[in-house]
Scaffold this motif. Structure first.
Motif, PDB file in Angstrom:
ATOM      1  N   UNK A 109     -42.193  41.673  46.632  1.00  0.00           N
ATOM      2  CA  UNK A 109     -42.510  40.868  47.575  1.00  0.00           C
ATOM      3  C   UNK A 109     -41.141  40.166  48.036  1.00  0.00           C
ATOM      4  N   UNK A 110     -40.808  40.286  49.397  1.00  0.00           N
ATOM      5  CA  UNK A 110     -39.670  39.556  50.088  1.00  0.00           C
ATOM      6  C   UNK A 110     -39.976  37.942  50.157  1.00  0.00           C
ATOM      7  N   UNK A 111     -38.689  37.586  50.725  1.00  0.00           N
ATOM      8  CA  UNK A 111     -38.443  36.213  50.621  1.00  0.00           C
ATOM      9  C   UNK A 111     -39.487  35.335  51.555  1.00  0.00           C
ATOM     10  N   UNK A 112     -40.145  36.268  52.507  1.00  0.00           N
ATOM     11  CA  UNK A 112     -41.235  35.851  53.353  1.00  0.00           C
ATOM     12  C   UNK A 112     -42.333  35.518  52.888  1.00  0.00           C
ATOM     13  N   UNK A 113     -42.768  36.372  51.622  1.00  0.00           N
ATOM     14  CA  UNK A 113     -43.770  36.180  51.030  1.00  0.00           C
ATOM     15  C   UNK A 113     -43.858  35.077  49.686  1.00  0.00           C
ATOM     16  N   UNK A 114     -42.782  35.050  48.824  1.00  0.00           N
ATOM     17  CA  UNK A 114     -42.362  34.355  47.793  1.00  0.00           C
ATOM     18  C   UNK A 114     -41.285  33.831  47.589  1.00  0.00           C
ATOM     19  N   UNK A 141     -36.726  31.876  43.985  1.00  0.00           N
ATOM     20  CA  UNK A 141     -36.634  31.367  42.521  1.00  0.00           C
ATOM     21  C   UNK A 141     -38.116  31.427  41.864  1.00  0.00           C
ATOM     22  N   UNK A 142     -39.041  32.160  42.395  1.00  0.00           N
ATOM     23  CA  UNK A 142     -40.346  32.528  41.890  1.00  0.00           C
ATOM     24  C   UNK A 142     -39.916  33.124  40.509  1.00  0.00           C
ATOM     25  N   UNK A 143     -40.490  32.904  39.351  1.00  0.00           N
ATOM     26  CA  UNK A 143     -40.005  33.375  38.013  1.00  0.00           C
ATOM     27  C   UNK A 143     -40.958  34.799  38.026  1.00  0.00           C
ATOM     28  N   UNK A 144     -40.071  35.726  37.181  1.00  0.00           N
ATOM     29  CA  UNK A 144     -40.917  36.981  36.960  1.00  0.00           C
ATOM     30  C   UNK A 144     -40.463  37.362  35.539  1.00  0.00           C
ATOM     31  N   UNK A 176     -47.690  34.160  34.895  1.00  0.00           N
ATOM     32  CA  UNK A 176     -48.910  33.275  34.671  1.00  0.00           C
ATOM     33  C   UNK A 176     -49.822  33.500  35.780  1.00  0.00           C
ATOM     34  N   UNK A 177     -49.425  34.227  36.891  1.00  0.00           N
ATOM     35  CA  UNK A 177     -50.070  34.253  38.196  1.00  0.00           C
ATOM     36  C   UNK A 177     -50.606  35.947  38.478  1.00  0.00           C
ATOM     37  N   UNK A 178     -51.225  35.906  39.482  1.00  0.00           N
ATOM     38  CA  UNK A 178     -51.484  37.181  40.190  1.00  0.00           C
ATOM     39  C   UNK A 178     -51.339  37.539  41.569  1.00  0.00           C
ATOM     40  N   UNK A 179     -49.795  36.671  41.867  1.00  0.00           N
ATOM     41  CA  UNK A 179     -49.509  36.745  43.184  1.00  0.00           C
ATOM     42  C   UNK A 179     -48.962  38.015  43.761  1.00  0.00           C
ATOM     43  N   UNK A 194     -36.915  40.176  29.780  1.00  0.00           N
ATOM     44  CA  UNK A 194     -36.360  38.991  30.597  1.00  0.00           C
ATOM     45  C   UNK A 194     -37.263  38.214  31.455  1.00  0.00           C
ATOM     46  N   UNK A 195     -37.061  36.982  31.192  1.00  0.00           N
ATOM     47  CA  UNK A 195     -37.589  36.077  32.318  1.00  0.00           C
ATOM     48  C   UNK A 195     -36.322  35.885  33.396  1.00  0.00           C
ATOM     49  N   UNK A 196     -36.865  36.163  34.738  1.00  0.00           N
ATOM     50  CA  UNK A 196     -35.339  36.066  35.520  1.00  0.00           C
ATOM     51  C   UNK A 196     -36.511  35.428  37.110  1.00  0.00           C
ATOM     52  N   UNK A 197     -35.583  35.506  38.014  1.00  0.00           N
ATOM     53  CA  UNK A 197     -36.368  35.134  39.202  1.00  0.00           C
ATOM     54  C   UNK A 197     -36.501  36.391  40.000  1.00  0.00           C
ATOM     55  N   UNK A 198     -37.208  36.161  40.951  1.00  0.00           N
ATOM     56  CA  UNK A 198     -37.662  36.995  42.066  1.00  0.00           C
ATOM     57  C   UNK A 198     -36.418  37.800  42.699  1.00  0.00           C
ATOM     58  N   UNK A 199     -35.647  36.739  43.112  1.00  0.00           N
ATOM     59  CA  UNK A 199     -34.106  37.234  43.740  1.00  0.00           C
ATOM     60  C   UNK A 199     -33.460  38.264  43.055  1.00  0.00           C
ATOM     61  N   UNK A 200     -33.420  37.723  41.834  1.00  0.00           N
ATOM     62  CA  UNK A 200     -32.558  38.906  40.693  1.00  0.00           C
ATOM     63  C   UNK A 200     -33.163  40.061  40.702  1.00  0.00           C
ATOM     64  N   UNK A 201     -34.549  40.092  40.551  1.00  0.00           N
ATOM     65  CA  UNK A 201     -35.454  41.271  40.165  1.00  0.00           C
ATOM     66  C   UNK A 201     -35.416  42.118  41.286  1.00  0.00           C
ATOM     67  N   UNK A 202     -35.231  41.595  42.478  1.00  0.00           N
ATOM     68  CA  UNK A 202     -35.122  42.482  44.182  1.00  0.00           C
ATOM     69  C   UNK A 202     -33.918  43.347  43.841  1.00  0.00           C
TER      70      UNK A 202
END
Length: 264
Positions: A126-131, A134-137, A110-113, A90-98
């Motif tokens: 990564x926490x909200x202070x890093x990314x 809504x960053x996609x994952x 598409x990145x290596x962040x 599934x494609x979701x957001x970092x907030x959801x994945x946390x």
């Protein structure tokens, strides 16, 4: 005839060295950047520039050089049928994945962040202070691949391929020398028939522990290692995958990576 140049990122790898050799063999100018910025005078030279390097290099120089860097859509893997992925993706957001409270494989599309790997739960992301939230994952069920293959695809056809993993260990061999070559190509044909990819891309596929084939992921050809692939075919794919936007085919325009404007 417009002068053409292949520009490589400062941290050149084995694939970059092979591409330099292949480019010069066919009379194409090629050079390695010395810094993470456009070489002095290149943007004003009028040269048609092609690029090979990671996402950070593309972001650093691509817009100034007028490059269209083709990428797979963020939701491509998640949108494939389950019979091609062998797992739920599934494609979701970092907030959801946390909020995950189970082990899962998590990666940026598409990145290596942040590291693409198995996370015991979402607390290690990564926490909200890093990314941004809504960053996609991409979040995938955990599966075991016995064999993995890299395929450089141009115009919907596998131009060259390489085995790169065997039972979790790096094990390189040209696809032509692998005993499962026909199975790899047959499965790749099924995957590519689904569409949804630019004309020049890398697709990784593998054999699962249960004996079924599955897509590992897609990758930008201009940022992918060639392993034991044929350098000439890799170069053909890279030149299409990251070249002058003015030469980008209309069908590939939606697959351009958004490149930031760099203010110096």
């Amino acid at each position: 005839m417009t002068d053409r140049l292949l520009l490589l990122a400062p941290r050149i790898n084995d694939t970059g060295l092979h591409l330099l050799t292949a480019a010069r063999r066919r009379g194409l100018r090629a050079q390695t950047a010395t810094r993470w910025r456009v070489p002095e005078g290149l943007a004003e030279s009028g040269a048609a520039v092609h690029l090979y390097g990671g996402p950070l290099f593309a972001d650093a120089v691509g817009r100034e050089l007028g490059i269209a860097a083709l990428a797979d859509p963020q939701d491509w893997l998640a949108g494939l049928p389950r019979e091609l992925t062998g797992r739920a993706v599934v494609l979701t957001t970092l907030a959801e994945a946390r909020g995950l409270r189970r082990p899962a494989f998590v990666k940026p599309p598409n990145d290596k962040l942040f590291p693409a790997r198995i996370y015991p739960d979402g607390t290690g992301l990564p926490g909200a202070d890093a990314l941004e939230d809504d960053f996609p994952v991409l979040v995938s069920d955990i599966v075991t691949f016995r064999r993995e293959y890299r395929l450089f695809v141009l115009d919907g056809t596998v131009r060259t391929g390489s085995r790169y993993l065997l039972d979790g260990r790096l094990d390189l061999a040209p696809l032509e020398e692998d005993p499962l070559r026909r199975e790899v190509l047959a499965f790749a044909a099924e995957v590519l028939a689904e569409g949804g990819l630019p004309s020049a891309i890398v697709v990784d596929v593998g054999l699962l522990a249960d004996g079924t084939w599955a897509v590992v992921e897609a990758n930008c050809a201009w940022a992918s290692g060639g392993y034991a692939c044929d350098p000439e075919a890799v170069l053909d794919t890279v030149l299409r995958a990251a070249g002058p936007e003015s030469a980008c085919a209309p069908a590939d325009l939606p697959f351009r990576r958004p490149l930031p404007e760099i203010v110096r």
